[in-house]
Motif scaffolding. Structure first.
Motif, PDB file in Angstrom:
ATOM      1  N   TYR A  93      98.279   8.283  53.945  1.00  0.00           N
ATOM      2  CA  TYR A  93      98.942   7.172  53.694  1.00  0.00           C
ATOM      3  C   TYR A  93     100.181   6.801  54.599  1.00  0.00           C
ATOM      4  CZ  TYR A  93      96.663   7.146  49.252  1.00  0.00           C
ATOM      5  OH  TYR A  93      95.738   7.409  47.976  1.00  0.00           O
ATOM      6  N   THR A 115      94.061  11.131  54.964  1.00  0.00           N
ATOM      7  CA  THR A 115      93.415  10.013  54.379  1.00  0.00           C
ATOM      8  C   THR A 115      94.335   8.698  54.531  1.00  0.00           C
ATOM      9  OG1 THR A 115      94.595  10.283  51.948  1.00  0.00           O
ATOM     10  CG2 THR A 115      92.659  11.415  52.532  1.00  0.00           C
ATOM     11  N   ASP A 116      93.549   7.438  54.395  1.00  0.00           N
ATOM     12  CA  ASP A 116      94.254   6.161  54.565  1.00  0.00           C
ATOM     13  C   ASP A 116      95.235   5.926  55.538  1.00  0.00           C
ATOM     14  OD1 ASP A 116      94.030   5.116  51.488  1.00  0.00           O
ATOM     15  OD2 ASP A 116      94.130   7.123  51.386  1.00  0.00           O
ATOM     16  N   SER A 138      89.235  10.636  54.509  1.00  0.00           N
ATOM     17  CA  SER A 138      88.990   9.338  53.729  1.00  0.00           C
ATOM     18  C   SER A 138      89.753   8.449  54.281  1.00  0.00           C
ATOM     19  CB  SER A 138      88.910   9.579  52.245  1.00  0.00           C
ATOM     20  OG  SER A 138      88.050  10.733  51.819  1.00  0.00           O
ATOM     21  N   ARG A 139      89.071   7.241  53.941  1.00  0.00           N
ATOM     22  CA  ARG A 139      89.603   5.876  54.392  1.00  0.00           C
ATOM     23  C   ARG A 139      90.387   5.707  55.481  1.00  0.00           C
ATOM     24  NH1 ARG A 139      89.914   7.393  49.225  1.00  0.00           N
ATOM     25  NH2 ARG A 139      91.962   8.112  49.294  1.00  0.00           N
ATOM     26  N   ASN A 140      89.855   5.996  56.680  1.00  0.00           N
ATOM     27  CA  ASN A 140      90.216   5.696  58.075  1.00  0.00           C
ATOM     28  C   ASN A 140      89.046   4.895  58.532  1.00  0.00           C
ATOM     29  OD1 ASN A 140      92.675   7.462  59.191  1.00  0.00           O
ATOM     30  ND2 ASN A 140      91.461   8.556  57.584  1.00  0.00           N
ATOM     31  N   LYS A 141      88.926   4.804  60.008  1.00  0.00           N
ATOM     32  CA  LYS A 141      88.086   3.958  60.696  1.00  0.00           C
ATOM     33  C   LYS A 141      87.162   4.573  61.707  1.00  0.00           C
ATOM     34  CE  LYS A 141      90.992  -0.186  60.218  1.00  0.00           C
ATOM     35  NZ  LYS A 141      91.424  -1.340  60.882  1.00  0.00           N
ATOM     36  N   ASN A 160      84.692  10.005  53.225  1.00  0.00           N
ATOM     37  CA  ASN A 160      84.464   8.821  52.461  1.00  0.00           C
ATOM     38  C   ASN A 160      85.095   7.576  53.107  1.00  0.00           C
ATOM     39  OD1 ASN A 160      82.770  10.414  50.860  1.00  0.00           O
ATOM     40  ND2 ASN A 160      84.629  10.658  49.151  1.00  0.00           N
ATOM     41  N   GLN A 161      84.702   6.342  52.934  1.00  0.00           N
ATOM     42  CA  GLN A 161      85.094   5.099  53.273  1.00  0.00           C
ATOM     43  C   GLN A 161      85.641   5.106  54.228  1.00  0.00           C
ATOM     44  OE1 GLN A 161      87.484   3.759  49.953  1.00  0.00           O
ATOM     45  NE2 GLN A 161      86.528   4.991  48.457  1.00  0.00           N
ATOM     46  N   ASN A 162      84.901   5.528  55.264  1.00  0.00           N
ATOM     47  CA  ASN A 162      85.079   5.253  56.816  1.00  0.00           C
ATOM     48  C   ASN A 162      83.986   4.286  57.727  1.00  0.00           C
ATOM     49  OD1 ASN A 162      87.436   7.070  58.425  1.00  0.00           O
ATOM     50  ND2 ASN A 162      86.351   8.448  56.642  1.00  0.00           N
ATOM     51  N   ASN A 185      80.144   4.471  53.722  1.00  0.00           N
ATOM     52  CA  ASN A 185      79.998   4.531  55.248  1.00  0.00           C
ATOM     53  C   ASN A 185      79.087   3.526  55.747  1.00  0.00           C
ATOM     54  OD1 ASN A 185      82.221   6.507  56.875  1.00  0.00           O
ATOM     55  ND2 ASN A 185      81.536   7.528  54.913  1.00  0.00           N
TER      56      ASN A 185
END
Length: 238
Positions: A93, A115-116, A138-141, A160-162, A185
């Motif tokens: 974060y 993450t984030d 998780s949750r990067n690009k 997760n969530q890249n 993804n």
């Protein structure tokens, strides 16, 4: 945070080696904390307003746990690589777009949580760390799992969530990897290396929310071999 309260915390930390200063709207590293660089083993500055961390962080050579979660960090100093005893590192974060290559010097690091943030590239310096057990990105690009990943020693890798679109075949050669999470993804089925099913020790693969149906994944050659590993692990747990 009032000077008196901070001073009290620092006095206690000088005896315990543990300093937790969260939710205090801090924007600068307190001078009184810097004086404890030879004492502190656990430092928690989570939920503050730090944009940067001073290079003096590298003087805290006895640190084992560093928590900078939920600040406004846009960069980390190279001096963080001097924390040779660090075992746990959390910078989730924040607003980090990259990480210092000196993280690869932290030979005792076991857990990393990033993450984030705004990372676009997989932090390959983590592949230099032989005691690393758990990494959560998780949750990067991040757009790919690159070549060289075979040197990553973690047992669990979470992405997760890249924006992962490609995975190096080397992922199947990670010597200790048991759990791989790549939910939500941008993976096509053709981008999933069959080697992770047939040639790896991975016993838990999470791929829900990508650009294919899980039924298609289950029909891949080698899926039965993967399920044998998965089932064997589940039996040991119960």
């Amino acid at each position: 945070m009032g000077n008196t309260a901070l001073q009290q915390k620092c006095e206690t930390a000088s005896k315990t080696g543990v300093l937790k200063i969260s939710q205090r709207k801090l924007t600068e590293f307190p001078t009184s904390v810097k004086r404890l660089d030879q004492v502190i083993r656990v430092l928690d500055f989570s939920e503050n307003y730090f944009v940067t961390i001073p290079k003096e962080i590298g003087l805290f050579i006895h640190l084992k746990q560093l928590n900078l979660e939920n600040n406004r960090l846009v960069s980390l100093p190279e001096d963080i690589g001097n924390l040779s005893k660090l075992e746990s590192f959390n910078v989730s974060y924040n607003k980090l777009t990259s990480l210092p290559v000196t993280l690869g010097k932290l030979k005792h690091l076991k857990q990393v949580q990033i993450t984030d943030n705004l990372l676009t590239a997989f932090p390959v310096m983590l592949c230099l760390l032989k005691h690393l057990d758990f990494v959560d990105l998780s949750r990067n690009k991040i757009g790919e799992i690159p070549n060289g990943i075979e040197n990553l020693y973690v047992t669990e890798l979470v992405l997760n969530q890249n924006q992962v679109r490609s995975i190096s075949d080397g992922i199947a050669k990670c010597p200790r990897l048991k759990t791989l999470r790549l939910e939500e993804n941008c993976l096509q089925l053709s981008a999933v290396p069959l080697a992770i099913l047939t040639e790896s020790s991975i016993s838990m693969i999470a791929l829900e929310g990508n650009l294919f149906e899980m039924k298609e994944f289950m029909n891949l050659e080698g899926y039965d071999a993967y399920m044998e590993r998965y089932t064997a692990v589940k039996k040991k747990m119960f």
